[in-house]
Write an enzyme that holds these catalytic residues in place. Structure first.
Site, PDB file in Angstrom:
ATOM      1  N   PRO A  28     -26.760  49.165 -27.186  1.00 36.57           N
ATOM      2  CA  PRO A  28     -25.902  49.230 -26.001  1.00 36.57           C
ATOM      3  C   PRO A  28     -26.714  49.648 -24.783  1.00 36.57           C
ATOM      4  O   PRO A  28     -27.499  50.597 -24.842  1.00 36.57           O
ATOM      5  CB  PRO A  28     -24.875  50.309 -26.366  1.00 36.57           C
ATOM      6  N   GLN A  82     -19.360  50.502 -28.708  1.00 36.51           N
ATOM      7  CA  GLN A  82     -19.911  51.854 -28.759  1.00 36.51           C
ATOM      8  C   GLN A  82     -19.055  52.800 -27.945  1.00 36.51           C
ATOM      9  O   GLN A  82     -18.718  52.527 -26.795  1.00 36.51           O
ATOM     10  CB  GLN A  82     -21.344  51.915 -28.236  1.00 36.51           C
ATOM     11  N   CYS A 113     -27.706  59.090 -25.556  1.00 37.85           N
ATOM     12  CA  CYS A 113     -27.926  58.848 -24.135  1.00 37.85           C
ATOM     13  C   CYS A 113     -28.635  60.047 -23.494  1.00 37.85           C
ATOM     14  O   CYS A 113     -28.162  61.180 -23.599  1.00 37.85           O
ATOM     15  CB  CYS A 113     -26.601  58.590 -23.427  1.00 37.85           C
ATOM     16  N   LYS A 153     -25.589  56.540 -33.421  1.00 38.39           N
ATOM     17  CA  LYS A 153     -26.901  56.336 -32.800  1.00 38.39           C
ATOM     18  C   LYS A 153     -27.286  57.641 -32.109  1.00 38.39           C
ATOM     19  O   LYS A 153     -26.498  58.209 -31.359  1.00 38.39           O
ATOM     20  CB  LYS A 153     -26.869  55.187 -31.794  1.00 38.39           C
ATOM     21  N   ASN A 215     -35.247  52.547 -33.792  1.00 35.99           N
ATOM     22  CA  ASN A 215     -35.158  52.101 -32.399  1.00 35.99           C
ATOM     23  C   ASN A 215     -36.308  52.732 -31.612  1.00 35.99           C
ATOM     24  O   ASN A 215     -36.592  53.911 -31.769  1.00 35.99           O
ATOM     25  CB  ASN A 215     -33.805  52.526 -31.830  1.00 35.99           C
TER      26      ASN A 215
END
Length: 387
Positions: A28, A82, A113, A153, A215
């Site tokens: 995302p 998400q 984030c 995540k 990631n």
């Protein structure tokens, strides 16, 4: 084009009842992974394509922008959304909206984030430090989702002195999530430096019953196959590497021995057609030609990185206000110009620089929630941004 890596046969990625033939997930990205970009990536390859981050309270309150962002095109399946939230009850209510209104087939929870406006309110990469709060949010989200798989995540932690990913991974596994993804940087790193792939390997050893996705620093198909080989992870999550290169998902699929059509010749004509298609899909998404053409402007530098497109023409593409104007400008290109090699490869998007994360006052004093923290979290849930 770079030479294609030898195909590596790997097991399909299984997230609950969802099977993804190519173990690849689109990360995302705010303002990027709307339905237009997801559709474009899907046209070129295979994988799981996740929406922009959606704010839980904005969803519960049916914010107009948010409702647009969670809408999928009929061609998108499975539908993946998400969610961001910091209050367990609000997150649970948001999950119920998605499930009861049949708006998603997969829900991903954002705990990675690093953006200051998110972390300073205790959200994103800051939240797993409060392990009890993290456990409560994830547990209630999984229960509310029922048969819909929930994934998490996250990042390694807030900084090197406040790492949380191993404990958070185990908590998420015990709560019943269907997979965990690790961006192998701390919040303090933002997107700078190199991703710590060894952390992905450690998480894979620590979390054994569900898939672990890696990631960070996947710029080409070779990076994805190398990450899986070096870390043992079950799949990869790709973010900035696909900016201006939606066909990367085709290259990734082929690298994992999954049919994604012929190898593309990314000469300038091919890139121009991809850019034009992206603009067309944005116009359809926004139902407004002017707005769609404004939104494509941010992608100009990414698409034409390394290609012989002069500054004046780039500037005019970045101010075009209609599809017809874009067509006129693209016609000025040397469409036979070949793929420029290394000039078009490598890092894309802004890396930023390491910085002290913005956090609520005294956030790091304890891993428990106290009254002060609760007030900050309540404030965070008033965000109506929609994504």
């Amino acid at each position: 084009m770079p030479s294609s890596p030898s195909a590596t046969s790997v097991a399909p990625l299984r997230i609950g009842p969802i099977t993804v033939d190519a173990p690849v997930v689109l990360a995302p990205m705010a303002g990027i992974t709307n339905t237009a970009f997801r559709r474009l990536c899907r046209e070129y390859g295979a994988g799981l394509y996740v929406s922009e981050m959606i704010t839980s309270r904005a969803l519960v309150e049916r914010n107009e922008t948010t409702m647009r962002l969670i809408t999928h095109h009929e061609s998108e399946t499975p539908r993946s959304i998400q969610l961001y939230g910091v209050d367990p009850a609000t997150v649970e209510a948001a999950v119920r909206v998605l499930v009861e209104e049949d708006r998603a087939d997969h829900i991903d929870m954002n705990f990675g984030c690093p953006v200051p406006k998110v972390t300073r309110k205790g959200g994103g990469a800051a939240l797993p430090w409060k392990l009890g709060l993290f456990r409560d949010i994830v547990t209630r989200a999984v229960a509310a989702a029922g048969p819909i798989p929930v994934t998490v995540k996250m990042r390694k932690g807030i900084d090197d002195d406040h790492l949380t990913y191993l404990e958070a991974g185990r908590i998420a596994e015990d709560a019943g999530v269907s997979a965990v993804a690790l961006h192998a940087r701390t919040a303090a790193q933002f997107y700078s430096g190199e991703a710590d792939w060894e952390a992905i390997a450690r998480l894979k050893e620590h979390v054994s019953s569900i898939p672990v996705l890696g990631n960070g620093d996947i710029w080409a198909a070779e990076d994805a196959t190398r990450m899986m080989a070096e870390t043992g992870c079950d799949g990869v999550v790709v973010g900035r590497g696909c900016l201006g290169r939606p066909w990367l998902f085709g290259e990734l699929a082929r690298a994992f021995d999954v049919d994604a059509g012929p190898i593309v010749d990314a000469n300038l004509g091919f890139v121009a057609r991809a850019f034009r298609r992206h603009a067309e899909l944005l116009v359809e998404f926004f139902e407004d030609e002017g707005r769609g053409c404004r939104d494509i402007r941010k992608h100009v530098a990414w698409y034409f990185k390394g290609y012989p497109v002069g500054g004046d023409l780039r500037a005019r593409l970045a101010t075009a206000s209609s599809i017809a104007e874009i067509d006129e400008l693209l016609a000025e290109l040397d469409l036979e110009a070949p793929y420029p090699g290394t000039a078009a490869e490598g890092q894309r998007g802004r890396a930023g620089s390491p910085k002290r994360p913005a956090l609520p006052d005294r956030w790091l004093d304890s891993q428990d929630i106290d009254g002060v923290d609760s007030c900050a979290l309540a404030d965070a849930e008033l965000d109506h941004s929609g994504g």
